[in-house]
Enzyme design. Structure first.
Site, short mmCIF file in Angstrom:
data_model
loop_
_atom_site.label_atom_id
_atom_site.label_comp_id
_atom_site.label_asym_id
_atom_site.label_seq_id
_atom_site.Cartn_x
_atom_site.Cartn_y
_atom_site.Cartn_z
N ASP A 1 0.83 -1.20 0.00
CA ASP A 1 0.00 0.00 0.00
C ASP A 1 0.87 1.25 0.00
O ASP A 1 0.54 2.26 -0.62
CB ASP A 1 -0.92 0.02 1.23
CG ASP A 1 -1.98 -1.06 1.13
OD1 ASP A 1 -2.17 -1.60 0.02
OD2 ASP A 1 -2.60 -1.37 2.16
N SER B 1 -15.42 -5.89 -3.96
CA SER B 1 -14.73 -6.18 -2.70
C SER B 1 -15.45 -5.43 -1.59
O SER B 1 -16.48 -4.79 -1.83
CB SER B 1 -13.26 -5.81 -2.80
OG SER B 1 -13.14 -4.44 -2.77
N LYS C 1 -15.03 -14.05 8.08
CA LYS C 1 -14.32 -13.60 6.89
C LYS C 1 -13.23 -14.62 6.61
O LYS C 1 -12.24 -14.72 7.34
CB LYS C 1 -13.73 -12.20 7.08
CG LYS C 1 -13.13 -11.66 5.81
CD LYS C 1 -12.93 -10.16 5.90
CE LYS C 1 -12.61 -9.55 4.55
NZ LYS C 1 -11.51 -10.17 3.84
N ARG D 1 -11.21 -14.21 -9.29
CA ARG D 1 -11.69 -12.82 -9.28
C ARG D 1 -10.95 -11.97 -10.31
O ARG D 1 -11.53 -11.10 -10.95
CB ARG D 1 -11.48 -12.24 -7.88
CG ARG D 1 -11.88 -10.82 -7.73
CD ARG D 1 -11.91 -10.46 -6.25
NE ARG D 1 -12.43 -9.14 -6.07
CZ ARG D 1 -11.70 -8.05 -6.14
NH1 ARG D 1 -10.42 -8.16 -6.37
NH2 ARG D 1 -12.25 -6.86 -5.98
N CYS E 1 30.61 -6.89 1.10
CA CYS E 1 31.80 -6.54 0.30
C CYS E 1 32.69 -5.51 0.97
O CYS E 1 33.76 -5.18 0.44
CB CYS E 1 31.39 -6.03 -1.08
SG CYS E 1 30.63 -4.40 -1.04
S1 IVH Z 1 -19.00 -11.17 0.71
C1 IVH Z 1 -18.98 -7.74 -2.56
N1 IVH Z 1 -18.47 -12.78 2.63
O1 IVH Z 1 -13.36 -11.04 1.34
C2 IVH Z 1 -18.06 -8.76 -2.11
N2 IVH Z 1 -16.68 -12.05 1.29
O2 IVH Z 1 -12.62 -8.26 1.32
C3 IVH Z 1 -18.85 -9.74 -1.34
N3 IVH Z 1 -14.51 -13.00 1.90
O3 IVH Z 1 -13.55 -10.66 -2.13
C4 IVH Z 1 -18.02 -10.57 -0.56
N4 IVH Z 1 -15.23 -14.22 3.55
O4 IVH Z 1 -13.17 -13.03 -1.25
C5 IVH Z 1 -17.96 -12.07 1.62
N5 IVH Z 1 -18.15 -14.24 4.36
C6 IVH Z 1 -17.66 -13.55 3.37
C7 IVH Z 1 -16.29 -13.56 3.06
C8 IVH Z 1 -15.83 -12.80 2.00
C9 IVH Z 1 -14.17 -13.87 2.85
C10 IVH Z 1 -13.58 -12.37 0.96
C11 IVH Z 1 -14.08 -12.33 -0.46
C12 IVH Z 1 -14.06 -10.88 -0.84
C13 IVH Z 1 -13.15 -10.29 0.18
C14 IVH Z 1 -13.50 -8.84 0.43
#
Ligand code: IVH
Length: 718
Positions: free
Chosen positions: A48, A93, A129, A150, A428
């Site tokens: 970033d 995302s 997540k 993706r 070196c």
């Molecule tokens: S919903 C609009 N649900 O996190 C995108 N994503 O940071 C909807 N991910 O690209 C995604 N667990 O690959 C969703 N329970 C979950 C998730 C999840 C992991 C990932 C996914 C997404 C990324 C976004």
């Protein structure tokens, strides 16, 4: 990472262009390492930082923005190993929040948008997540038609054959499933599978974490390999859907499970998502998930909260790349305390000196950590890290663990010696130089430092330098290991190894002679390319061209460098004599050098790197040795003979605002004018900036001199 740290406010356009070029290459490389090779070298945070610097330079120099700037790209381009697939509906995302307060604000803001009272309970799902790679599965008439990664969100890679081998992905759906259905979810590698895979060596490499292992295993060219990796698909969303009407996401998810998505493991699915309405329920889900995290069979890095009702989702819509109906809250980084046993110094391939912490091994965030980067000298000084200290180690959701400070209880700190940053390269023995305002220190022995040799040789053989077709990184690395190369000029002695090259496996006479021919052809090149081949920091293609054009053949270039060294040391001594400190004296010396050089946009930073490079005696010898192997052609000096100022005598006075005095002088001379410091009857043009005094008066008195302001000058010379 922070390789180049010229203050953006002090950058010249050429320096900006050079750094943007470097950043683009670096960003592309890290993107490839992350997305295509699943083998990141830097943390998400450092990545970033590269993107932010790129953006900041572009903001100051919008005219230097390249058409394919990394700022406009999201994620990775699809790899050529897999056919591209356009997603019918883009894969978005999620935005992040970092605390209960932010989550509350987010929720209330969305409720307000839907006209629902604050703090009301509304149907939401809270989900884990999952830390894997997202995948989109398309079913037409209940058959799996494709599976796509993706990619950049719009176009992904076709990994259908591989997806068919993954647990939790049905190939056919029952008759009550919709006609068109895109199921989106995460491909994960269970933690135990990941550990066993690394242990067995079956992948032929070691993956850094389950996420990279999942990505690498999903993107195998041979599907039977993917099949052996124990990947699991868990659904978390949908794309196109037609042929059946649903009211909520939980309803869809329920059906997805029934149709076989995410099933096939003995995990309790109930732990993966839950419907929660109020902020208290959401946050209690978060706390439970955090507490259960170590015991889960797979990695998670936070929670995702979504509006459940599809009508609510419709009402909220989306902004650019993220939906307004969902949000992620990542877990805080995991921390622990361990002992800093030693600080070692590593020399990177570009000569960057990086201190590395050797730690008492400890498990944090599910991995054993025994090393951590300390970035640079300031990081150690700011945290006051000393060998033997107890330190706080943090592992955030990304790959590289970090030391964030000293432990509160750290007995014996005061008795331990402060860390002395090296002044000599451990590889070196050359000087370690940290330029003014830069965070990183570099080994100055570029052309003879063993740690840098591979990178230097790859650069020399590269397209913009000597352009030696067929001499790439892999072969150079082999030649180095086999002691055929020790220094740049050795490239042109490879011909001596012809018999042994011919007998190499897979080479033969034709390939050997092809390589030798391109090496021979590379001898004939131009002065600017030879200078660029030296790989001097900030001395990129445009700077090397500019000096080659101004100075002429290689002997003239070397003579100019010697002259500059003389000016630098004389001015430096003089400034010291007047009581300046060494840093200020060198700044004054480099300013004087830049004035003598007077090439637009070649400022003190570029020149200092050039001079530092040549003041290392081994660099100088190796550079000359290389030049001796080359047949160099000088670039044409560009002098315009038919400009509106050709043959005229020009004087610049006053404080110029739109150009430097040296730049103005160089421009005028390039256009064939003679630049003088004083007004006389021979003067043709006076360019008077603000505050012009006696010269302006004198020119007016003479009466025949054309008097221009800066704008007038620019319109005259274009
Ligand atoms: S919903 C609009 N649900 O996190 C995108 N994503 O940071 C909807 N991910 O690209 C995604 N667990 O690959 C969703 N329970 C979950 C998730 C999840 C992991 C990932 C996914 C997404 C990324 C976004």
């Amino acid at each position: 990472m922070t390789k180049t740290q010229i203050e953006i406010g002090e950058m010249t356009p050429v320096e900006a262009r050079q750094e943007l070029e470097q950043l683009a290459a670096e960003i592309e490389r890290h993107n490839r390492l992350y997305h295509t090779e699943d083998n990141p070298e830097i943390s998400d945070g450092d990545f970033d930082a590269l993107m932010r610097r790129n953006k900041a330079i572009e903001e100051r120099f919008p005219e230097q923005i390249s058409v394919d700037t990394p700022s406009n790209r999201v994620g990775a381009q699809a790899s050529p190993d897999f056919a591209p697939i356009s997603h019918a509906i883009p894969m978005l995302s999620l935005e992040n929040v970092f605390s209960r307060e932010e989550m509350t604000d987010w929720l209330n803001n969305r409720l307000k948008a839907l006209g629902i009272p604050e703090n009301a309970s509304v149907a939401m799902t809270s989900e884990l997540k999952l830390d894997g790679v997202s995948l989109s599965l398309r079913y037409e008439n209940r058959h799996l038609t494709y599976a796509a990664t993706r990619g950049n969100g719009q176009v992904g890679e076709d990994v259908t054959a591989n997806a068919r081998t993954i647990i939790g992905i049905p190939h056919e759906l029952p008759s009550d499933a919709p006609d068109i259905l895109e199921v989106r979810g995460e491909v994960i590698m269970p933690r135990e599978t990941f550990l066993a895979l690394n242990e067995s060596g079956a992948a032929g490499r070691v993956f850094k974490n389950p996420r990279n292992a999942a990505a690498g295993s999903l993107r195998q060219k041979d599907p039977s390999k993917t099949a052996q990796r124990g990947l699991v698909f868990l659904p978390h969303g949908f794309g196109e859907l037609s042929g059946r009407i649903f009211g909520s996401w939980s309803e869809i998810l329920h059906e997805l499970r029934r149709w076989g998505f995410g099933t096939g493991t003995d995990w309790k699915q109930a732990t993966i998502w839950k419907t929660t309405g109020t902020i208290d329920e959401i946050m209690s889900y978060f706390d439970t998930a955090l507490a259960n995290r170590p015991d889960l069979p797979f990695d998670i890095d936070g929670m995702v909260v979504k509006f459940d009702s599809l009508a609510d989702r419709e009402g909220l819509g989306q902004v650019s790349r993220t939906p307004r109906w969902g949000i992620a809250q990542k877990f805080p980084a995991e921390r622990c305390i361990t002992r800093l046993n030693a600080i070692d110094i590593q020399v990177g391939r570009t000569g960057r000196i990086t201190p590395v912490a050797r730690l008492e091994p400890i498990t944090v965030g599910g991995v054993v950590v025994s090393n951590a980067t300390l970035h640079n000298e300031d990081h150690i000084t700011t945290l006051d890290l000393r060998e033997g200290d107890l330190v706080i180690l943090q592992r955030a959701g990304d790959v590289i663990p970090q030391i964030v400070g000293l432990s509160d209880a750290n007995p014996g700190h005061d008795e331990r010696a402060a860390f002395a940053f090296p002044t000599e390269c451990p590889s070196c023995g050359s000087a370690v130089i940290r330029a003014d305002g830069e965070a990183d220190a570099y080994c100055e022995g570029s052309l003879h430092c063993p740690a840098q040799m591979l990178e230097r040789l790859v650069h020399i053989a590269g397209r913009d330098a000597l352009d030696i077709d067929g001499l790439g990184e892999k072969i150079i690395a082999e030649f180095l290991t086999e002691n055929m190369l020790h220094a740049p000029a050795d490239i042109f002695r490879i011909i001596n190894y012809r018999p042994s090259l011919i007998s190499r496996e897979g080479w033969g006479q034709a390939s050997t002679d092809k390589l030798l021919k391109s090496i021979e052809a590379a001898r004939r090149t131009t002065v600017d390319r030879a200078l660029y081949a030296l790989g001097i920091r900030h001395f990129g293609r445009s700077a090397t061209k500019a000096v080659a054009r101004a100075w002429g053949d290689i002997d003239a270039v070397l003579a100019m460098i010697e002259n500059m060294q003389i000016v630098r040391s004389a001015t430096y001594d003089q400034a010291l004599g007047k009581g300046a400190d060494p840093e200020a004296a060198d700044a004054a010396a480099m300013k004087a050098v830049a004035e003598v050089v007077a090439i637009p946009d070649i400022g003190p930073v570029v020149l200092r790197n050039l001079l530092d490079f040549f003041s290392d005696v081994d660099n100088r010898l190796r550079a000359k040795e290389l030049f001796d192997q080359l047949e160099l052609t000088a670039l044409q000096k560009v002098v315009v003979t038919n400009s509106p100022v050709t043959g005229k005598t020009v004087v610049f006075t006053g404080s110029l605002e739109t150009m430097t005095r040296e730049g103005a002088k160089a421009q005028a001379e390039k256009l064939g004018a003679k630049v003088s410091g004083s007004i006389s009857k021979k003067t043709d043009i006076l360019v008077a900036g603000p505050g012009a005094g006696s010269k302006l008066q004198k020119a007016k008195d003479i009466g025949t001199i054309e008097i221009l302001d800066e704008q007038g000058w620019h319109s005259l010379v274009g």
